[in-house]
Every structure is written in structure tokens, then in C-alpha cells.
Design a protein around this motif. Structure first.
Motif, PDB file in Angstrom:
ATOM      1  N   THR A  60       0.417 -22.234 -14.274  1.00 45.07           N
ATOM      2  CA  THR A  60       0.348 -20.949 -13.833  1.00 45.07           C
ATOM      3  C   THR A  60       1.606 -20.525 -12.363  1.00 45.07           C
ATOM      4  N   ALA A  61       1.794 -19.675 -12.521  1.00 48.61           N
ATOM      5  CA  ALA A  61       3.290 -19.189 -10.521  1.00 48.61           C
ATOM      6  C   ALA A  61       2.805 -18.239 -10.688  1.00 48.61           C
ATOM      7  N   LEU A  62       2.110 -18.890  -9.356  1.00 46.27           N
ATOM      8  CA  LEU A  62       1.946 -17.254  -7.645  1.00 46.27           C
ATOM      9  C   LEU A  62       2.893 -17.180  -7.402  1.00 46.27           C
ATOM     10  N   VAL A  63       3.212 -15.421  -7.144  1.00 41.92           N
ATOM     11  CA  VAL A  63       4.505 -14.741  -5.673  1.00 41.92           C
ATOM     12  C   VAL A  63       3.477 -14.642  -5.074  1.00 41.92           C
ATOM     13  N   PRO A  64       3.512 -14.565  -3.916  1.00 39.50           N
ATOM     14  CA  PRO A  64       3.308 -13.698  -3.212  1.00 39.50           C
ATOM     15  C   PRO A  64       2.402 -12.102  -2.807  1.00 39.50           C
ATOM     16  N   GLY A  65       1.491 -12.203  -2.223  1.00 38.61           N
ATOM     17  CA  GLY A  65       0.441 -11.040  -2.725  1.00 38.61           C
ATOM     18  C   GLY A  65       1.410  -9.725  -1.297  1.00 38.61           C
ATOM     19  N   ILE A  66       1.024  -9.022  -1.717  1.00 34.73           N
ATOM     20  CA  ILE A  66       1.734  -7.943  -1.004  1.00 34.73           C
ATOM     21  C   ILE A  66      -0.134  -6.705  -0.969  1.00 34.73           C
ATOM     22  N   PHE A  67       0.163  -6.976   0.918  1.00 35.45           N
ATOM     23  CA  PHE A  67      -1.447  -5.506   1.426  1.00 35.45           C
ATOM     24  C   PHE A  67      -0.701  -4.872   1.565  1.00 35.45           C
ATOM     25  N   LEU A  68      -1.294  -4.067   1.861  1.00 36.48           N
ATOM     26  CA  LEU A  68      -1.546  -1.792   1.968  1.00 36.48           C
ATOM     27  C   LEU A  68      -2.328  -2.592   3.205  1.00 36.48           C
ATOM     28  N   GLU A  69      -2.653  -1.520   3.726  1.00 38.00           N
ATOM     29  CA  GLU A  69      -3.270  -0.582   5.044  1.00 38.00           C
ATOM     30  C   GLU A  69      -4.126   0.099   3.856  1.00 38.00           C
ATOM     31  N   ALA A  70      -5.099   0.667   3.597  1.00 37.99           N
ATOM     32  CA  ALA A  70      -5.808   1.258   3.250  1.00 37.99           C
ATOM     33  C   ALA A  70      -5.894   2.463   3.376  1.00 37.99           C
TER      34      ALA A  70
ATOM     35  N   ASN B 135      -3.200   4.828   4.914  1.00 36.31           N
ATOM     36  CA  ASN B 135      -1.605   5.371   4.732  1.00 36.31           C
ATOM     37  C   ASN B 135      -1.185   4.693   3.889  1.00 36.31           C
ATOM     38  N   GLY B 136      -1.107   3.198   3.230  1.00 32.68           N
ATOM     39  CA  GLY B 136      -0.768   2.333   2.006  1.00 32.68           C
ATOM     40  C   GLY B 136       1.138   1.753   2.293  1.00 32.68           C
ATOM     41  N   GLU B 137       0.515   1.878   4.472  1.00 35.74           N
ATOM     42  CA  GLU B 137       1.831   0.915   4.924  1.00 35.74           C
ATOM     43  C   GLU B 137       1.457  -0.932   4.437  1.00 35.74           C
ATOM     44  N   ARG B 138       2.664  -0.599   4.542  1.00 37.69           N
ATOM     45  CA  ARG B 138       2.521  -2.194   3.691  1.00 37.69           C
ATOM     46  C   ARG B 138       2.896  -3.205   4.796  1.00 37.69           C
ATOM     47  N   LEU B 139       1.479  -4.352   4.983  1.00 35.54           N
ATOM     48  CA  LEU B 139       1.168  -5.005   6.011  1.00 35.54           C
ATOM     49  C   LEU B 139       1.899  -6.625   5.694  1.00 35.54           C
ATOM     50  N   PRO B 140       2.364  -7.085   7.181  1.00 37.67           N
ATOM     51  CA  PRO B 140       3.346  -8.157   6.761  1.00 37.67           C
ATOM     52  C   PRO B 140       2.509  -9.640   6.343  1.00 37.67           C
ATOM     53  N   CYS B 141       1.119  -9.219   6.315  1.00 35.04           N
ATOM     54  CA  CYS B 141       0.016 -10.382   6.173  1.00 35.04           C
ATOM     55  C   CYS B 141      -0.892  -9.915   5.455  1.00 35.04           C
ATOM     56  N   CYS B 142      -2.117 -10.919   4.774  1.00 33.22           N
ATOM     57  CA  CYS B 142      -2.971 -10.501   4.557  1.00 33.22           C
ATOM     58  C   CYS B 142      -4.377 -10.111   5.471  1.00 33.22           C
ATOM     59  N   PRO B 143      -4.816  -9.021   5.769  1.00 37.48           N
ATOM     60  CA  PRO B 143      -6.045  -8.492   7.131  1.00 37.48           C
ATOM     61  C   PRO B 143      -7.198  -9.443   6.966  1.00 37.48           C
ATOM     62  N   ASP B 144      -7.374  -9.844   6.174  1.00 35.08           N
ATOM     63  CA  ASP B 144      -8.418 -10.183   6.133  1.00 35.08           C
ATOM     64  C   ASP B 144      -8.830 -12.010   5.536  1.00 35.08           C
ATOM     65  N   PRO B 145      -8.582 -13.107   7.213  1.00 37.86           N
ATOM     66  CA  PRO B 145      -8.602 -14.356   6.920  1.00 37.86           C
ATOM     67  C   PRO B 145      -9.434 -14.859   6.149  1.00 37.86           C
ATOM     68  N   GLU B 146     -10.515 -14.468   6.152  1.00 42.01           N
ATOM     69  CA  GLU B 146     -11.489 -15.424   4.578  1.00 42.01           C
ATOM     70  C   GLU B 146     -11.546 -15.668   2.965  1.00 42.01           C
TER      71      GLU B 146
END
Length: 121
Positions: A90-100, A102-113
């Protein structure tokens, strides 16, 4: 529609991921040949063939925010139900996280859990 380049970029990335899988299979084969008596060299590599000769699978998964803390608790913090990958690799690529909002791309996952959890059988 929110990420117009996603389909094209995902399709361009797929051959690279398959190539990485093939190289990994060759390296695993070589290591097993060295340490496992009687291991037949090329066993794994033969199963991870070129895309034209094999049935590679690629999927994009879209996770959505929880509607409430109650929903988060009910799902035990998981954004999606557990699933089993049925492939050899299984090959995984990094996730893309968006602000719900406004759709703006976030630099990292907003949820540490949250994250990737791998369990053995």
C-alpha cells in the motif's frame, strides 16, 4: 470542483507510486533471498507487475469534519470506518487538509487526534 487539478495530479502520481512499489518488492525479494533458506528470488516482484499486466488499485478518500462532539465520540475519533487493504503493498501520499468554512488549504492536519493506524491481524 473545489480542487480542479486533483484528478489530473492523482493520475500523474499513480505510475510513480506503482514504480516505488515495484522497487520495494525487488528490495524485499533480495533481502529475503539472503536470509530465508530456499526463498525463490523474484517471488514478490512477480506479483507486483507493470500496470498493463496487473490490477493495481488507486483510491481517493475524502473525510469530512464531525458535525458535533457527540458524533466524534460515537465514531471513537475515527474519520472513517476501519477498512482492510487487500493488496500486497500500500502506497500512501500525504493528505490535503482544507478549512471547511472557506476551502482554504491548511498546512497540516487540524486535528491532533487523527492519523493513520495500522493493526496486524
Amino acid at each position: 470542483q473545489d480542487l480542479p487539478q486533483l484528478k489530473t495530479q492523482a493520475r500523474q502520481a499513480a505510475p510513480f507510486l506503482v514504480d516505488v512499489g515495484q522497487r520495494l518488492a525487488m528490495a524485499v525479494d533480495e533481502r529475503l533471498r539472503q536470509v530465508v533458506p530456499g526463498y525463490q528470488s523474484g517471488t514478490l516482484e512477480a506479483l507486483v507487475r507493470k500496470p498493463a499486466d496487473c490490477n493495481h488499485k488507486c483510491r481517493l478518500i475524502c473525510y469530512h469534519e464531525y458535525g458535533s462532539q457527540e458524533q466524534r465520540a460515537k465514531c471513537k475519533g475515527m474519520w472513517a470506518p476501519p477498512h482492510k487493504d487487500t493488496g500486497l503493498l500500500t502506497a500512501l501520499v500525504p493528505g490535503i487538509f482544507l478549512e471547511a468554512s472557506n476551502g482554504e488549504r491548511l498546512p497540516c492536519c487540524p486535528d491532533p487526534e487523527v492519523g493513520l493506524y495500522v493493526r496486524d491481524r
